[in-house]
Design a protein around this motif. Sequence first.
Motif, PDB file in Angstrom:
ATOM      1  N   GLY A 146       0.750  -1.420   0.060  1.00  0.00           N
ATOM      2  CA  GLY A 146      -0.022  -0.334  -0.101  1.00  0.00           C
ATOM      3  C   GLY A 146       1.120   1.335   0.072  1.00  0.00           C
ATOM      4  N   ASP A 147       2.224   1.178   0.730  1.00  0.00           N
ATOM      5  CA  ASP A 147       3.171   2.454   0.806  1.00  0.00           C
ATOM      6  C   ASP A 147       2.855   2.575  -0.148  1.00  0.00           C
ATOM      7  N   GLU A 148       4.055   1.644  -1.198  1.00  0.00           N
ATOM      8  CA  GLU A 148       4.817   1.504  -2.243  1.00  0.00           C
ATOM      9  C   GLU A 148       3.858   1.974  -3.665  1.00  0.00           C
ATOM     10  N   GLY A 149       2.489   1.234  -2.955  1.00  0.00           N
ATOM     11  CA  GLY A 149       1.515   1.505  -4.446  1.00  0.00           C
ATOM     12  C   GLY A 149       1.388   0.320  -5.335  1.00  0.00           C
ATOM     13  N   HIS A 150       1.482  -0.875  -5.483  1.00  0.00           N
ATOM     14  CA  HIS A 150       1.436  -1.320  -5.716  1.00  0.00           C
ATOM     15  C   HIS A 150       0.574  -2.568  -5.233  1.00  0.00           C
ATOM     16  N   ASP A 151      -0.081  -3.264  -6.085  1.00  0.00           N
ATOM     17  CA  ASP A 151      -1.373  -4.569  -6.011  1.00  0.00           C
ATOM     18  C   ASP A 151      -0.456  -5.529  -5.573  1.00  0.00           C
ATOM     19  N   LEU A 152      -1.366  -6.609  -5.579  1.00  0.00           N
ATOM     20  CA  LEU A 152      -0.705  -7.469  -4.266  1.00  0.00           C
ATOM     21  C   LEU A 152      -2.058  -8.665  -4.233  1.00  0.00           C
ATOM     22  N   THR A 153      -1.193  -9.870  -5.206  1.00  0.00           N
ATOM     23  CA  THR A 153      -1.894 -10.889  -5.524  1.00  0.00           C
ATOM     24  C   THR A 153      -1.200 -11.563  -4.356  1.00  0.00           C
ATOM     25  N   ARG A 203     -11.549  -5.430  -2.827  1.00  0.00           N
ATOM     26  CA  ARG A 203     -10.765  -3.675  -2.441  1.00  0.00           C
ATOM     27  C   ARG A 203     -11.296  -3.301  -0.810  1.00  0.00           C
ATOM     28  N   LEU A 204      -9.675  -3.480  -0.079  1.00  0.00           N
ATOM     29  CA  LEU A 204      -9.447  -3.049   1.058  1.00  0.00           C
ATOM     30  C   LEU A 204     -10.390  -1.744   1.165  1.00  0.00           C
ATOM     31  N   ALA A 205     -11.330  -1.315   2.087  1.00  0.00           N
ATOM     32  CA  ALA A 205     -12.197  -0.220   1.978  1.00  0.00           C
ATOM     33  C   ALA A 205     -11.160   0.729   2.674  1.00  0.00           C
ATOM     34  N   GLN A 209      -6.605  -0.539  -1.757  1.00  0.00           N
ATOM     35  CA  GLN A 209      -6.109  -1.553  -2.402  1.00  0.00           C
ATOM     36  C   GLN A 209      -6.265  -2.642  -3.238  1.00  0.00           C
ATOM     37  N   LYS A 210      -5.953  -3.041  -4.233  1.00  0.00           N
ATOM     38  CA  LYS A 210      -6.503  -4.320  -4.347  1.00  0.00           C
ATOM     39  C   LYS A 210      -5.750  -5.138  -4.396  1.00  0.00           C
ATOM     40  N   ILE A 211      -6.295  -6.704  -3.317  1.00  0.00           N
ATOM     41  CA  ILE A 211      -5.416  -7.672  -3.535  1.00  0.00           C
ATOM     42  C   ILE A 211      -6.372  -9.370  -3.813  1.00  0.00           C
ATOM     43  N   GLY A 212      -5.846  -9.479  -4.732  1.00  0.00           N
ATOM     44  CA  GLY A 212      -5.707 -10.814  -5.402  1.00  0.00           C
ATOM     45  C   GLY A 212      -5.235 -12.392  -4.325  1.00  0.00           C
ATOM     46  N   PHE A 213      -6.540 -13.624  -5.226  1.00  0.00           N
ATOM     47  CA  PHE A 213      -5.996 -14.466  -4.290  1.00  0.00           C
ATOM     48  C   PHE A 213      -6.595 -15.389  -5.669  1.00  0.00           C
TER      49      PHE A 213
END
Length: 286
Positions: A146-153, A203-205, A209-213
């Motif tokens: 989140g701090d770096e602006g990266h999406d995460l899966t 998305r984390l409200a 952030q967008k989080i993938g699984f």
Amino acid sequence: MQFLPKADLLTLEELDRLSTAFIGLGVRKLRITGGEPLVRRGIMGFFRNVSRHLGNGLDELTLTTNGSQLARHAAELADIGVRRVNVSLDTLDADKFAAITRWGRLPQVLEGIRAATAAGLRVKINAVALKGVNDSELFDLVQWCGDEGHDLTFIEVMPMGEMGEEDRLDQYWPLSDLRARLAERFTLLDLAERTGGPARYVRLAQTGQKIGFITPLTHKFLRKLQPRARHLHRRAVHVPGPGGQRRPGARPCAPAPTTRPCARRSARPSRANPRVTTSTIPAKAS
């Protein structure tokens, strides 16, 4: 693990011909994976050759990497026309990183990620969920991305039994449990977004952030994809290029409809097994 002889691997010229054929059949997106593609000699020439199709049938050229060589190549990749990269990163702890990769240096990978961001590339972090290894870092990874602006899966490990000197069965961490832990701290909003691959997103409200699984076991997406392998389709699938088995301690990556397991990209630069991932091809693994 036993690696294929070099003579059995596709050359970069053959990969270029294969990519051109795919694009002629209607493929609109290509992802170059591995092994670690950026350690293969001449790989940037391959990227430049394939980039001639951008805007001429090809909409997107992307890359999955362990990040170890990104600092060297990020600017050139952006100049070629690559707009986003996936980086494999399971931990922010340098000692754990060295143990997981059996070679890698975390500062080198973080430098590569910074170089990619500076070059204008969007970065998505792929992290394999490993019980007893990085489960204590769940919220650290989320906050750092989140701090770096990266999406995460997050990717569910496929526990295939004995792989070298460690038993991956003990490291299986179902993403249903991981998601439940996230829900203790965040409100998870399901997204209808699909990227052509097996990931499902929330998305984390609280942070946006967008989080993938990616859940090969929990939701058995391999089984769902297999019947579609007989037809041209618009889903992202793997079409292996040069590459054999990779080293022990391997990680799963997005699967082909053949259901053959994929392995983790090695941080060891002596193993370069690039593969082409497409968006419409009926994959038949080599």
